[in-house]
Design an enzyme around this catalytic site. Sequence first.
Site, PDB file in Angstrom:
ATOM      1  N   GLU A 255      22.772  26.931   9.782  1.00 32.73           N
ATOM      2  CA  GLU A 255      24.084  28.012   9.418  1.00 32.73           C
ATOM      3  C   GLU A 255      25.051  26.888   9.534  1.00 32.73           C
ATOM      4  O   GLU A 255      25.742  26.429  10.436  1.00 32.73           O
ATOM      5  CB  GLU A 255      24.128  28.986  10.296  1.00 32.73           C
ATOM      6  CG  GLU A 255      25.133  30.071  10.086  1.00 32.73           C
ATOM      7  CD  GLU A 255      26.450  29.732  10.723  1.00 32.73           C
ATOM      8  OE1 GLU A 255      27.443  29.426   9.853  1.00 32.73           O
ATOM      9  OE2 GLU A 255      26.617  29.797  11.946  1.00 32.73           O
ATOM     10  N   CYS A 294      33.423  29.656  11.312  1.00 34.07           N
ATOM     11  CA  CYS A 294      32.464  29.493  10.198  1.00 34.07           C
ATOM     12  C   CYS A 294      32.658  30.536   9.134  1.00 34.07           C
ATOM     13  O   CYS A 294      32.329  30.458   7.778  1.00 34.07           O
ATOM     14  CB  CYS A 294      31.150  29.360  10.275  1.00 34.07           C
ATOM     15  SG  CYS A 294      30.235  30.416  11.087  1.00 34.07           S
TER      16      CYS A 294
END
Length: 681
Positions: A255, A294
């Site tokens: 990720e 993120c």
Amino acid sequence: MSVLKSFIAGQWVGEKPAKALPSAINGEVVANTHDDTLDFRKAVEYGRKVGGKNLMAMDFQERALALKAMAMYLQEHKKELYALSMHTGSSKADNGIDIDGGFGTLFSYASMGRRELPSGNVVHEGPVTPLGKNNHFAGTHILVPRGGVAVHIDAYNFPVWGMLEKFAPTFLAGMPSIVKPATSTCYVTELAVRLMQESGALPEGSLQLIIGSTGDLFDHLEEQDVVTFTGSAATARKLKNHPNIINRSIPFNAEADSLNSAILAPDVTPEHEEFDIFVKEVGREMTAKAGQKCTAIRRILVPKDQVDAVCGKLKERLSKVTVGDPSVEGVRMGALASIDQLEDVKANIQELLKTSELVIGGDDSFKPTGEGTEKGAFIEPHVLLCRNPEKGCGAHDIEAFGPVATVIPYDTVEDAVALCAQGRGSLVTTLTTRDPAIAGKVAPLLAAFHGRLHLLDAEAAKESTGHGSPLPMLKHGGPGRAGGGEELGGIRAVHHYLQRTAIQGSPTMLAAVTREYVRGADLIETEVHPFRRHFEDLQINESLLTHRRTVTEADIVNFGCLSGDHFYMHFDEIAARDSQFGKRIAHGYFVLSAAAGLFVYPGEGPVLANYGLDTLRFIEPVAPGDTIRARLTCKRKIDQGRTSPDGHPQGVVVWDVQVHNQNDELVASYDILTLVAKKPG
């Protein structure tokens, strides 16, 4: 200054100081990493042999209860984590995202585990598929614990949530974890792990902690292990290409940071409520965790004729954001995680300025609030504008991992989708629109490049958790640059850490493996009605074949009058004759009720309540004169450790029901969910 310790093979290791970790607020040293060498071969073996053994001594339901107990203990000690986390630059609101968000994820997976996972350590992922004409040979799928260890490598921006969102489903899956937090904020993770150990809910060996480098850890991993990573795309590629990861085909889930977008649809203008909602969402994402998420918005896509209005509103909003020491009253945005991170963000802003102009930020007079903050890692929000993206736009490739975003104008929604796609895969995009037709057109196009889409209008804004908030129930991850992996997503995350295997055999053998009744398996028939047995005494495959009942025209008329259902198929002889059935038929729900009358035991007994039906299907019509009978079979038992409101222990029993007619044709099929009492005492 304290020396942080790794927790390896059941021991806290770390005496010699190595790297000093300064506070992001004032530069003072918070703690030191340790310089002691770690034996990673021993750590992996300990995880498999001790942690794996202890986790497998529990079942899914017991591990779910342990997660809940751990979450409750952490909740009681969150002030300790809050106080320490301040040094990472986090405000109180930021801690709510990281620390409380982490606890919430534990609670969510504890709840999901109890609701959705069986007793035991085998998940039956049906349906069963007959592989022969007479159902002597069939196939299905099961999910089982992998028997290895999970290595979780986390990013610096979420030292608590980043660990717990991976740990929770791994723990439920019966897999021990070895956690490696990012060094700059690992002192918060170390405290969280200490608290988890103190909770008493962790079986020995189920969680280990690495402070510092992973050394030769990857060299000792095997085929049944798993690696997950959160961080930069470049580091993800490097780790994923480790020779042992490749040679042993070890699952690697990444990720990575991505260039997420927010799109203002052309139907929204400054006169609409959604315009302010859009600006608020962008502003919140730029300042939460100082933009160190993120999922933060990096690209702001707006119609060309709205560029000035959006920039003006953003400037008005961001000018009210006070940056500084989060402990000072009125401060809304803290620091970046480190001085190194600050320098990296500044360098990337300079790269972005090669194709864009600065419209907000970059003021030489900027000074963070609070004593000693001149030594901290502070930066004010920056908004850039790329006026001519057709000539090139660095925002599609360069990420300044802080409170930095770039406004990009577009002509049509198709252009907006194309601009989004230039990010080469993102975690999330927000589309703000008032028009369902635009959402219906644009969302499927955006979905190809994203792991999540946030559709925002005035109604959703009333309860929206926000663009940048990954929820335990929904998938977190994205294609391409975003890493190509998946995390969370409800119980799917648990399945990530289990091995899916197809099994074939007779229905009786499949039932033995899945611990569920499979139609066609050998039945257990006794003279005792299954509804008279307590939870412990019931056996999977225990079955009752009922007496028969002939359906009459009076049954249909009476049911219709009682229910108010006078649908023509039940009452109009002529219309029914012209239908595909060629005759009047009974209500499907009458068949359901009549079947219950056939198999229900009327007396007082251990069955306490029927709380639902699953997989209900009406397969063949039942007409006046047809004769039906039912077969009731114990399909599944789940011991959730629950008690009734008056304190009596009980379990969940799922019953398979098949209703046949006089020709032995299946006319109705469903599962009944019941609560069944355990034996007194």
